[in-house]
Design a protein around this motif. Structure first.
Motif, PDB file in Angstrom:
ATOM      1  N   ASP A  10      54.259  97.821  71.637  1.00 26.54           N
ATOM      2  CA  ASP A  10      54.875  97.899  69.952  1.00 26.54           C
ATOM      3  C   ASP A  10      55.775  99.000  70.041  1.00 26.54           C
ATOM      4  OD1 ASP A  10      54.606  98.923  67.320  1.00 26.54           O
ATOM      5  OD2 ASP A  10      53.052  97.216  67.251  1.00 26.54           O
ATOM      6  N   CYS A  11      56.832  98.683  69.244  1.00 28.96           N
ATOM      7  CA  CYS A  11      57.767  99.451  69.147  1.00 28.96           C
ATOM      8  C   CYS A  11      57.480 101.014  68.676  1.00 28.96           C
ATOM      9  CB  CYS A  11      58.754  99.035  68.161  1.00 28.96           C
ATOM     10  SG  CYS A  11      59.761  97.651  68.588  1.00 28.96           S
ATOM     11  N   ALA A  12      56.231 101.091  68.029  1.00 27.01           N
ATOM     12  CA  ALA A  12      55.783 102.361  67.413  1.00 27.01           C
ATOM     13  C   ALA A  12      55.400 103.111  68.667  1.00 27.01           C
ATOM     14  CB  ALA A  12      54.668 102.165  66.366  1.00 27.01           C
ATOM     15  N   HIS A  13      54.895 102.588  69.632  1.00 29.57           N
ATOM     16  CA  HIS A  13      54.310 103.408  70.914  1.00 29.57           C
ATOM     17  C   HIS A  13      55.366 103.643  71.885  1.00 29.57           C
ATOM     18  CE1 HIS A  13      50.327 102.907  69.202  1.00 29.57           C
ATOM     19  NE2 HIS A  13      50.501 101.518  69.204  1.00 29.57           N
ATOM     20  N   ALA A  14      56.687 103.249  71.710  1.00 29.67           N
ATOM     21  CA  ALA A  14      57.845 103.282  72.602  1.00 29.67           C
ATOM     22  C   ALA A  14      58.043 104.826  73.114  1.00 29.67           C
ATOM     23  CB  ALA A  14      59.209 102.782  71.963  1.00 29.67           C
ATOM     24  N   GLN A  15      58.128 105.606  72.107  1.00 25.57           N
ATOM     25  CA  GLN A  15      58.197 107.009  72.786  1.00 25.57           C
ATOM     26  C   GLN A  15      56.962 107.734  73.582  1.00 25.57           C
ATOM     27  OE1 GLN A  15      61.232 108.794  72.773  1.00 25.57           O
ATOM     28  NE2 GLN A  15      60.250 110.811  73.555  1.00 25.57           N
ATOM     29  N   ALA A  16      55.830 107.399  73.086  1.00 25.27           N
ATOM     30  CA  ALA A  16      54.600 107.966  73.795  1.00 25.27           C
ATOM     31  C   ALA A  16      54.438 107.250  75.172  1.00 25.27           C
ATOM     32  CB  ALA A  16      53.409 107.780  72.962  1.00 25.27           C
ATOM     33  N   LEU A  17      54.666 105.761  75.243  1.00 19.40           N
ATOM     34  CA  LEU A  17      54.692 105.353  76.621  1.00 19.40           C
ATOM     35  C   LEU A  17      55.777 105.845  77.477  1.00 19.40           C
ATOM     36  CD1 LEU A  17      53.664 102.489  77.973  1.00 19.40           C
ATOM     37  CD2 LEU A  17      56.155 102.077  77.895  1.00 19.40           C
ATOM     38  N   ARG A  18      57.072 105.853  77.120  1.00 20.09           N
ATOM     39  CA  ARG A  18      58.113 106.478  77.908  1.00 20.09           C
ATOM     40  C   ARG A  18      57.842 107.895  78.537  1.00 20.09           C
ATOM     41  NH1 ARG A  18      62.189 110.014  77.788  1.00 20.09           N
ATOM     42  NH2 ARG A  18      61.947 110.424  75.439  1.00 20.09           N
ATOM     43  N   LEU A  38      61.954 103.164  85.417  1.00 17.95           N
ATOM     44  CA  LEU A  38      61.406 102.765  84.119  1.00 17.95           C
ATOM     45  C   LEU A  38      62.450 102.000  83.462  1.00 17.95           C
ATOM     46  CD1 LEU A  38      58.886 102.263  82.066  1.00 17.95           C
ATOM     47  CD2 LEU A  38      59.535 104.429  81.209  1.00 17.95           C
ATOM     48  N   LYS A  39      62.334 100.720  82.915  1.00 22.45           N
ATOM     49  CA  LYS A  39      63.408  99.991  82.235  1.00 22.45           C
ATOM     50  C   LYS A  39      62.645  99.315  81.041  1.00 22.45           C
ATOM     51  CE  LYS A  39      65.856  98.893  86.413  1.00 22.45           C
ATOM     52  NZ  LYS A  39      67.271  99.173  86.458  1.00 22.45           N
ATOM     53  N   ARG A  40      63.509  98.814  80.010  1.00 20.78           N
ATOM     54  CA  ARG A  40      63.033  98.035  78.879  1.00 20.78           C
ATOM     55  C   ARG A  40      63.932  97.294  78.626  1.00 20.78           C
ATOM     56  NH1 ARG A  40      64.900  98.901  73.947  1.00 20.78           N
ATOM     57  NH2 ARG A  40      65.547 101.036  73.528  1.00 20.78           N
ATOM     58  N   ASP A  46      59.256  90.324  68.117  1.00 18.18           N
ATOM     59  CA  ASP A  46      58.143  90.321  67.022  1.00 18.18           C
ATOM     60  C   ASP A  46      57.592  91.899  67.074  1.00 18.18           C
ATOM     61  OD1 ASP A  46      58.270  87.559  66.678  1.00 18.18           O
ATOM     62  OD2 ASP A  46      57.320  87.199  68.650  1.00 18.18           O
ATOM     63  N   GLY A  47      58.447  92.774  66.794  1.00 20.95           N
ATOM     64  CA  GLY A  47      58.121  94.114  66.804  1.00 20.95           C
ATOM     65  C   GLY A  47      57.493  94.784  68.201  1.00 20.95           C
ATOM     66  N   HIS A  48      57.881  94.263  69.435  1.00 25.97           N
ATOM     67  CA  HIS A  48      57.694  94.564  70.632  1.00 25.97           C
ATOM     68  C   HIS A  48      58.824  94.653  71.500  1.00 25.97           C
ATOM     69  CE1 HIS A  48      53.662  93.406  69.176  1.00 25.97           C
ATOM     70  NE2 HIS A  48      53.058  94.169  69.995  1.00 25.97           N
ATOM     71  N   LEU A  49      58.595  95.620  72.532  1.00 25.48           N
ATOM     72  CA  LEU A  49      59.598  95.677  73.437  1.00 25.48           C
ATOM     73  C   LEU A  49      59.031  95.396  74.911  1.00 25.48           C
ATOM     74  CD1 LEU A  49      60.987  99.140  72.512  1.00 25.48           C
ATOM     75  CD2 LEU A  49      62.210  97.040  72.463  1.00 25.48           C
ATOM     76  N   ALA A  76      46.782 101.955  78.799  1.00 24.91           N
ATOM     77  CA  ALA A  76      46.110 100.773  78.297  1.00 24.91           C
ATOM     78  C   ALA A  76      46.015 100.580  76.851  1.00 24.91           C
ATOM     79  CB  ALA A  76      44.862 100.533  78.885  1.00 24.91           C
ATOM     80  N   SER A  77      46.034 102.012  76.154  1.00 26.14           N
ATOM     81  CA  SER A  77      45.834 102.169  74.810  1.00 26.14           C
ATOM     82  C   SER A  77      47.340 102.065  74.229  1.00 26.14           C
ATOM     83  CB  SER A  77      45.579 103.630  74.447  1.00 26.14           C
ATOM     84  OG  SER A  77      46.423 104.497  74.970  1.00 26.14           O
ATOM     85  N   LEU A  78      48.454 102.037  75.069  1.00 28.53           N
ATOM     86  CA  LEU A  78      49.820 101.793  74.519  1.00 28.53           C
ATOM     87  C   LEU A  78      50.367 100.316  74.533  1.00 28.53           C
ATOM     88  CD1 LEU A  78      51.312 105.085  75.494  1.00 28.53           C
ATOM     89  CD2 LEU A  78      50.238 104.463  73.077  1.00 28.53           C
TER      90      LEU A  78
END
Length: 95
Positions: A10-18, A38-40, A46-49, A76-78
């Motif tokens: 989810d785009c809202a979790h992008a920074q935490a995931l990175r 790490l790439k994206r 649909d609001g996801h990367l 897994a939580s992200l």
């Protein structure tokens, strides 16, 4: 052997995931001597990367080491859905 792992976030979790994956990959690189990236994808859908981790020249026991690192990083939580894993090897040519 190289390992490619891709998944949706989810785009809202992008920074935490990175941040989590970058720290995890740094530790794995030091521990196992693997080269990582790490790439994206540049666009969201649909609001996801879609993200991709790469690990080059992995050792035999890397799957277990990576599974433990992913668990400790609480990725897994992200992530929405599965972490899809694909292995590739270099192709040597005859002279």
């Amino acid at each position: 052997m190289d390992l490619y792992i891709y998944y949706r976030v989810d785009c809202a979790h992008a920074q935490a995931l990175r941040e989590r994956v970058t720290a995890m990959q740094s530790a794995l690189s030091q521990r196992c001597g693997v080269a990582t990236t790490l790439k994206r994808r540049p666009e969201a859908k649909d609001g996801h990367l879609t993200w991709m981790e790469t690990y080059h020249h992995i050792p035999e026991d890397f799957d277990a080491i990576l599974a433990q690192a992913v668990s400790q990083a609480e990725l897994a939580s992200l992530i929405d859905g599965e972490r899809h894993r694909e292995y590739f090897m270099d192709v040597t040519s005859c002279a």
